[in-house]
Design a protein around this motif. Structure first.
Motif, mmCIF file in Angstrom:
data_model
loop_
_atom_site.group_PDB
_atom_site.id
_atom_site.type_symbol
_atom_site.label_atom_id
_atom_site.label_comp_id
_atom_site.label_asym_id
_atom_site.label_seq_id
_atom_site.Cartn_x
_atom_site.Cartn_y
_atom_site.Cartn_z
ATOM 1 N N PRO A 1 0.825 -1.214 0.000
ATOM 2 C CA PRO A 1 0.000 0.000 0.000
ATOM 3 C C PRO A 1 0.857 1.261 0.000
ATOM 4 C CG PRO A 1 -0.797 -1.585 1.616
ATOM 5 C CD PRO A 1 0.534 -2.089 1.139
ATOM 6 N N PRO A 2 0.342 2.355 -0.572
ATOM 7 C CA PRO A 2 1.115 3.609 -0.626
ATOM 8 C C PRO A 2 1.601 4.078 0.734
ATOM 9 C CG PRO A 2 -0.796 3.754 -2.058
ATOM 10 C CD PRO A 2 -0.933 2.460 -1.305
ATOM 11 N N ALA A 3 0.797 3.918 1.791
ATOM 12 C CA ALA A 3 1.203 4.374 3.117
ATOM 13 C C ALA A 3 2.432 3.623 3.613
ATOM 14 C CB ALA A 3 0.052 4.214 4.109
ATOM 15 N N VAL A 4 2.505 2.330 3.324
ATOM 16 C CA VAL A 4 3.665 1.532 3.728
ATOM 17 C C VAL A 4 4.899 1.983 2.956
ATOM 18 C CG1 VAL A 4 4.654 -0.791 3.761
ATOM 19 C CG2 VAL A 4 2.258 -0.452 4.390
ATOM 20 N N LYS A 5 4.743 2.246 1.665
ATOM 21 C CA LYS A 5 5.864 2.709 0.848
ATOM 22 C C LYS A 5 6.394 4.052 1.345
ATOM 23 C CE LYS A 5 4.647 0.545 -3.586
ATOM 24 N NZ LYS A 5 4.354 0.834 -5.004
ATOM 25 N N LEU A 6 5.467 4.973 1.632
ATOM 26 C CA LEU A 6 5.887 6.295 2.084
ATOM 27 C C LEU A 6 6.534 6.220 3.462
ATOM 28 C CD1 LEU A 6 6.057 9.298 1.599
ATOM 29 C CD2 LEU A 6 3.732 9.530 2.514
ATOM 30 N N ALA A 7 5.993 5.398 4.336
ATOM 31 C CA ALA A 7 6.592 5.229 5.665
ATOM 32 C C ALA A 7 8.013 4.705 5.546
ATOM 33 C CB ALA A 7 5.743 4.280 6.504
ATOM 34 N N SER B 1 2.085 8.076 -6.148
ATOM 35 C CA SER B 1 1.729 9.316 -6.824
ATOM 36 C C SER B 1 1.859 10.515 -5.888
ATOM 37 C CB SER B 1 0.296 9.243 -7.357
ATOM 38 O OG SER B 1 -0.636 9.278 -6.281
ATOM 39 N N LYS B 2 1.996 11.691 -6.473
ATOM 40 C CA LYS B 2 2.065 12.923 -5.695
ATOM 41 C C LYS B 2 0.794 13.112 -4.876
ATOM 42 C CE LYS B 2 2.416 17.952 -6.221
ATOM 43 N NZ LYS B 2 2.577 19.065 -7.206
ATOM 44 N N GLU B 3 -0.348 12.779 -5.485
ATOM 45 C CA GLU B 3 -1.622 12.917 -4.793
ATOM 46 C C GLU B 3 -1.690 12.008 -3.571
ATOM 47 O OE1 GLU B 3 -1.658 14.555 -8.631
ATOM 48 O OE2 GLU B 3 -1.239 12.471 -8.061
ATOM 49 N N GLU B 4 -1.133 10.822 -3.691
ATOM 50 C CA GLU B 4 -1.112 9.900 -2.552
ATOM 51 C C GLU B 4 -0.215 10.431 -1.440
ATOM 52 O OE1 GLU B 4 -1.917 5.572 -4.678
ATOM 53 O OE2 GLU B 4 0.074 6.478 -4.806
ATOM 54 N N VAL B 5 0.904 11.022 -1.818
ATOM 55 C CA VAL B 5 1.796 11.610 -0.813
ATOM 56 C C VAL B 5 1.077 12.691 -0.027
ATOM 57 C CG1 VAL B 5 3.827 13.077 -0.480
ATOM 58 C CG2 VAL B 5 3.966 11.083 -1.963
ATOM 59 N N VAL B 6 0.408 13.600 -0.727
ATOM 60 C CA VAL B 6 -0.284 14.705 -0.065
ATOM 61 C C VAL B 6 -1.352 14.177 0.882
ATOM 62 C CG1 VAL B 6 -1.799 16.689 -0.436
ATOM 63 C CG2 VAL B 6 0.171 16.330 -1.942
ATOM 64 N N LYS B 7 -2.121 13.203 0.429
ATOM 65 C CA LYS B 7 -3.211 12.651 1.245
ATOM 66 C C LYS B 7 -2.660 11.952 2.490
ATOM 67 C CE LYS B 7 -7.216 9.574 0.924
ATOM 68 N NZ LYS B 7 -8.006 8.685 0.010
ATOM 69 N N ILE B 8 -1.623 11.144 2.308
ATOM 70 C CA ILE B 8 -1.060 10.390 3.443
ATOM 71 C C ILE B 8 -0.376 11.325 4.432
ATOM 72 C CG2 ILE B 8 0.639 8.638 4.106
ATOM 73 C CD1 ILE B 8 0.105 7.356 1.312
ATOM 74 N N MET B 9 0.348 12.320 3.925
ATOM 75 C CA MET B 9 1.028 13.262 4.808
ATOM 76 C C MET B 9 0.026 14.047 5.648
ATOM 77 S SD MET B 9 4.360 12.922 4.435
ATOM 78 C CE MET B 9 5.288 14.428 4.733
ATOM 79 N N GLU B 10 -1.128 14.362 5.085
ATOM 80 C CA GLU B 10 -2.177 15.043 5.852
ATOM 81 C C GLU B 10 -2.650 14.166 7.005
ATOM 82 O OE1 GLU B 10 -5.193 16.004 3.029
ATOM 83 O OE2 GLU B 10 -4.186 17.819 2.317
#
Length: 235
Positions: free
Chosen positions: A153-159, A194-203
Motif C-alpha cells: 500500500p502507498p502508506a507503507v511505501k511512504l513510511a 503518486s504525488k496525490e497519494e503523498v499529499v493525502k497520506i502526509m495530511e
C-alpha cells in the motif's frame, strides 16, 4: 565558488563527517584533503550536470540534494541524499556515462575529490576499500527493498521512505528526528507512489501528530518515528 579545504578541515573531522572514511588511515585522509575542493550552491542549483560524471566523487558536507533523470520533457527523482553521503563514485568505478544530474534541495556544501585521487586511495587503503564495498552493498539492499515494496500500500511505501531518510540523515532532538521538508513530487518518486497519494497520506500523518512541518526552517519533524517504523514493517 570553490576554495581549498586543506587549511579548514582536519582528517579527524573529515572522518567524523563522512562514515565512509571512519576506518581510513590518517595519511590517506590527509592526501584526500590536500586535493579536495569545497563548493557551495544555493537551493535549486544544478550541482552536477549530466556530462560531468566521472571527474570526481562528491561528498555532502551540509544540505540535501536529489539525483534525477530526464524522462521526455520532465524529470523524475531517483534518490534524495543528505549530509554525510556521497555520489559520483559509480561513474568513476565503471567509467560509463550517466544520464542523470544532481540538484540542490537546500543550501549545499560539497567536497569534491578528483577521480584519480579517490581510486588511488581505494587501492592503497584496504580498510577504506572494504568500507566502500559495505556502503555499496547497503545501497543495493535499499534498491532490493524498493522492489519488494512494489505491491505494498502507498502508506507503507511512504513510511519506508521517511524512515530511511530519518535513519540515514536525520537530525535528532529531544522529542523528534528532523529531515528536510521534501517536496511531494520528490517524495512520491522516491516512494514509488503518486504525488496525490503523498499529499493525502502526509495530511493523515500530520493529523495523528506523527509528522510536523516547520515552515520557518523548512524541516519535517518525525515525532512519530516509532509509529512510522511499525507502519513500514507491515510487509
Amino acid at each position: 565558488m570553490s576554495t581549498s579545504l586543506l587549511n579548514s578541515m582536519q582528517p579527524k573531522l573529515f572522518s567524523e563527517l563522512f562514515p565512509l572514511f571512519k576506518a581510513a588511515s590518517p595519511s590517506i585522509l590527509e592526501q584526500l584533503l590536500s586535493v579536495s575542493t569545497r563548493h557551495t550552491y544555493p537551493v535549486g542549483r544544478t550541482v552536477l550536470m549530466e556530462d560531468s560524471w566521472g571527474n570526481a566523487v562528491y561528498f555532502i558536507a551540509a544540505g540535501w540534494v536529489k539525483v534525477r533523470r530526464q524522462v521526455g520533457d520532465s524529470y523524475t527523482t531517483l534518490a534524495v541524499l543528505g549530509s554525510g553521503d556521497f555520489f559520483g563514485e559509480m561513474a568513476i568505478l565503471d567509467e560509463s556515462p550517466r544520464s542523470t544530474d544532481v540538484v540542490a534541495l537546500s543550501s549545499v556544501e560539497l567536497l569534491s575529490v578528483p577521480a584519480n585521487a579517490f581510486v588511488s586511495a581505494l587501492i592503497r587503503d584496504t580498510q577504506l576499500h572494504h568500507r566502500m564495498l559495505q556502503l555499496m552493498v547497503q545501497r543495493l539492499r535499499q534498491t532490493n527493498l524498493r522492489f519488494q515494496l512494489r505491491h505494498q500500500p502507498p502508506a507503507v511505501k511512504l513510511a519506508n521512505a521517511l524512515v530511511a531518510l530519518a535513519n540515514a540523515y536525520g537530525d535528532t532532538t529531544v522529542d523528534s528526528v528532523h529531515i528536510l521538508n521534501i517536496a511531494p513530487e520528490d517524495l512520491a518518486a522516491v516512494a514509488d507512489i503518486s504525488k496525490e497519494e503523498v499529499v493525502k497520506i502526509m495530511e493523515k500523518l500530520s493529523e495523528r501528530a506523527w509528522i510536523r512541518v516547520d515552515a520557518r526552517t523548512q524541516t519535517l519533524g518525525l515525532p512519530g518515528l516509532k509509529q512510522l517504523e511499525q507502519l513500514a514493517q507491515r510487509l
